[in-house]
Design a protein around this motif. Structure first.
Motif, short mmCIF file in Angstrom:
data_model
loop_
_atom_site.label_atom_id
_atom_site.label_comp_id
_atom_site.label_asym_id
_atom_site.label_seq_id
_atom_site.Cartn_x
_atom_site.Cartn_y
_atom_site.Cartn_z
N PRO A 417 -96.14 -30.75 -86.78
CA PRO A 417 -97.14 -29.77 -87.24
C PRO A 417 -98.05 -30.32 -88.33
CG PRO A 417 -94.99 -28.75 -87.01
CD PRO A 417 -94.77 -30.22 -86.86
N ILE A 508 -103.24 -24.10 -82.02
CA ILE A 508 -102.25 -23.53 -81.09
C ILE A 508 -101.15 -24.55 -80.78
CG2 ILE A 508 -101.95 -22.74 -78.71
CD1 ILE A 508 -104.73 -21.43 -78.96
N ILE A 509 -101.57 -25.81 -80.53
CA ILE A 509 -100.57 -26.87 -80.28
C ILE A 509 -99.66 -27.04 -81.49
CG2 ILE A 509 -100.28 -29.32 -79.82
CD1 ILE A 509 -102.92 -29.20 -78.27
N ARG A 510 -100.29 -27.02 -82.68
CA ARG A 510 -99.50 -27.19 -83.90
C ARG A 510 -98.47 -26.08 -84.07
NH1 ARG A 510 -102.61 -26.68 -89.42
NH2 ARG A 510 -102.57 -24.52 -88.73
N GLU A 511 -98.88 -24.84 -83.79
CA GLU A 511 -97.96 -23.72 -83.95
C GLU A 511 -96.81 -23.80 -82.96
OE1 GLU A 511 -97.90 -21.46 -86.38
OE2 GLU A 511 -99.44 -22.77 -87.20
N ARG A 512 -97.10 -24.27 -81.75
CA ARG A 512 -96.02 -24.42 -80.76
C ARG A 512 -95.03 -25.48 -81.22
NH1 ARG A 512 -98.83 -23.93 -74.76
NH2 ARG A 512 -99.43 -21.75 -74.95
N LEU A 513 -95.58 -26.58 -81.76
CA LEU A 513 -94.69 -27.62 -82.28
C LEU A 513 -93.88 -27.11 -83.47
CD1 LEU A 513 -97.11 -30.69 -82.09
CD2 LEU A 513 -95.11 -30.28 -80.67
N ARG A 514 -94.53 -26.29 -84.30
CA ARG A 514 -93.83 -25.76 -85.48
C ARG A 514 -92.64 -24.89 -85.06
NH1 ARG A 514 -96.02 -24.68 -90.57
NH2 ARG A 514 -98.11 -24.77 -89.73
N ARG A 515 -92.87 -24.06 -84.02
CA ARG A 515 -91.77 -23.20 -83.55
C ARG A 515 -90.67 -24.02 -82.89
NH1 ARG A 515 -96.08 -19.76 -82.08
NH2 ARG A 515 -96.02 -20.54 -79.94
N LYS A 516 -91.08 -25.08 -82.16
CA LYS A 516 -90.10 -25.87 -81.44
C LYS A 516 -89.24 -26.70 -82.37
CE LYS A 516 -89.73 -29.12 -77.58
NZ LYS A 516 -90.49 -29.90 -76.56
N TYR A 517 -89.86 -27.26 -83.44
CA TYR A 517 -89.12 -28.14 -84.35
C TYR A 517 -89.05 -27.53 -85.74
CZ TYR A 517 -90.14 -31.45 -80.63
OH TYR A 517 -90.25 -32.06 -79.42
#
Length: 522
Positions: A417, A508-517
């Protein structure tokens, strides 16, 4: 207080750009006015004028006892080919009478901007004349506009795509040194024969476009005619309903986004500029991301914290403050002249002295901007790596993972993120920069796109159009600043929209990565 004031100023600027940008696509009524014979607004001594009121302003006039404000209209009178001007300031006090004739017509033309007048007749290609009072006039005009649009589309396919492909194959043939002279001459003769056939086809289509004409009368009394092939759109704003105006507004907006520019960029659309800006930003991101992340990983995880490392880190931080035009000069010297010239000598020597990569192009522009924005990515990535908890690394190492396995599988996902934040900032800066691009590849008008259907499909050596440079060209280089004003606001609005869209995608990509990791560290 200062932050609030700054935000209010930015918000106000965005609202101003949005209002003027959207307003330029809305169809406005045509007014016919009678002015006093002594008015300075008279055109060729005529007191009857017609046009579109673009805006109203107060002009300060010096008086013996001070200054007096005079309100006047900025009137788009069109018909620049007749009057030698497309706009006129008309003092409101000089207007004796005004009306909004239902039959008033606005013609968008391929050349000379808009024509404004009263329709008289259509002369069809077969010589048939249909008067404006004929009930079939509107339907006939619509049919002729559709015919002209279809012909123009076919002509564009022949000239831009088919002939363009042959020209590209001729260039490749000239660089192909593996062919024998006889085979080279045979292929070249075949291509030139096809070129002649397509050129004849293009001439025939142009002849069909020039058949038929639209006859109309100006508000100053002159009768004019225009070839149907010069028509782009015709509308009657004074008799349009709100729904019809809304539909025309949507059409104008769509055409602005998908058409090519005309008339020294003051008319038409901005599609090549949107496409060039998008492709350049994507290429820049592809170049800056791995380079910046690898540099940050080395500085943070592997390099010893010596005096040299600190000097490199300070240099990277200072590099972010270097003026962008300096990067443009460096890109011109290093990428274009040195790297591009070397590539030409090694791989395209048969095309010399005409340069292939030894001149500005979208590849060199993207690399120049990547170099300019890489400090942002390095600093953001280092901060993200430093924020990963020490216990996470030690846990991975305690389980037997190597240092690289720990970085690749544990640290980098956790820092993703923060790394994406750096990329967002780099994209935002790169997409809006203009100064370095003026030296390494951007042009006022590019005849071809950097990506098309001709093999190898991606042409990194081509010059390109950019929204930022397009705004500069419209605002400061246009021969008709009044005509270019709506284009300036419209293009600025869509440059801001493109930057916001690119940033939203990265966020949006950053937020998905933040939720995943999610680790709670960011």
């Amino acid at each position: 207080m200062g932050l609030a004031l700054g935000l209010m100023m930015v918000l106000g600027l965005l609202l101003l750009i949005s209002y003027n940008g959207i307003r330029s696509f809305w169809p406005k009524p045509v007014v016919e006015i009678e002015i006093s014979p002594s008015s300075p607004a008279a055109v060729r001594g005529q007191t009857q004028l017609g046009g579109i009121v673009v805006r109203t302003r107060d002009r300060m006039i010096p008086q013996p006892d001070g200054r007096e404000a005079e309100r006047e209209w900025h009137l788009q009178i069109g018909n620049k080919d007749v009057y030698g001007m497309g706009f006129r300031y008309v003092p409101i006090r000089d207007i004796l009478a005004k009306r909004f004739p239902l039959e008033a017509m606005v013609i968008e033309r391929m050349e000379y901007g808009n024509a404004i007048g009263i329709p008289l007749a259509i002369v069809r290609p077969g010589g048939q004349r249909i008067g404006a009072e004929d009930p079939a006039f509107d339907d006939t005009l619509s049919l002729e506009l559709e015919r002209v649009k279809a012909l123009r589309k076919t002509l564009r396919t022949v000239e831009k795509i088919q002939i363009g492909r042959i020209n590209h194959e001729l260039k490749r043939l000239a660089r192909d040194s593996d062919l024998s002279d006889e085979e080279l001459r045979r292929r070249e003769a075949d291509l030139r024969e096809r070129h002649r056939e397509l050129a004849a086809r293009a001439l025939e289509l142009r002849a069909q476009l020039d058949r038929g004409e639209l006859v109309y009368r100006l508000f100053t009394g002159e009768e004019r005619s225009i070839s149907l092939g010069q028509l782009v759109k015709v509308h009657f704003p004074n008799r349009m309903s709100f729904a019809q105006k809304t539909w025309l507004f949507a059409q104008n907006l769509f055409d602005f986004l998908t058409d090519e520019p005309r008339e020294a960029n003051t008319e038409g659309g901005i599609f090549p500029a949107i496409f060039g800006t998008f492709v350049m930003t994507v290429l820049m991101s592809i170049a800056v991301m791995p380079f910046g992340v690898l540099a940050a990983i080395y500085l943070r995880e592997y390099a010893r914290q010596t005096l040299l490392t600190r000097a490199v880190r300070i240099s990277v931080n200072n590099l972010a403050g270097v003026p962008s035009i300096v990067f443009g000069v460096f890109g011109l010297g290093f990428f274009v002249y040195l790297a591009g010239g070397t590539i030409d000598r090694l791989f395209y020597s048969s095309a010399l002295p005409t340069p292939t990569f030894g001149t500005g192009g979208i590849l060199w522009a993207s690399l120049t901007l990547a170099l300019m924005t890489v400090p942002v990515v390095i600093v953001a990535t280092e901060e993200a790596l430093a924020a990963v908890p020490r216990g996470t690394r030690e846990g991975s190492l305690a389980l037997g993972a190597s240092k690289w396995q720990t970085i690749y599988r544990v640290v980098l996902p956790a820092a993703a993120p923060g790394i994406m934040t750096g990329l967002v900032l780099a994209m935002a800066r790169g997409a809006g920069e203009v100064a370095p691009l003026m030296l390494v590849g951007v042009v006022k008008l590019a005849p071809t796109l950097p990506i098309d259907g001709i093999f190898p499909f991606i042409h990194l050596d081509r010059k390109f159009m950019h929204l930022g440079f397009h705004i500069y060209d419209l605002g400061f280089q246009s021969p008709d600043s009044d005509a270019a004003r709506p284009m300036v606001f419209g293009t600025t609005l869509f440059l801001i929209a493109l930057v916001i869209i690119l940033n939203l995608g990265a966020i949006i990509i950053r937020e998905r990565l933040r939720r995943k990791y999610a680790t709670g560290a960011f």
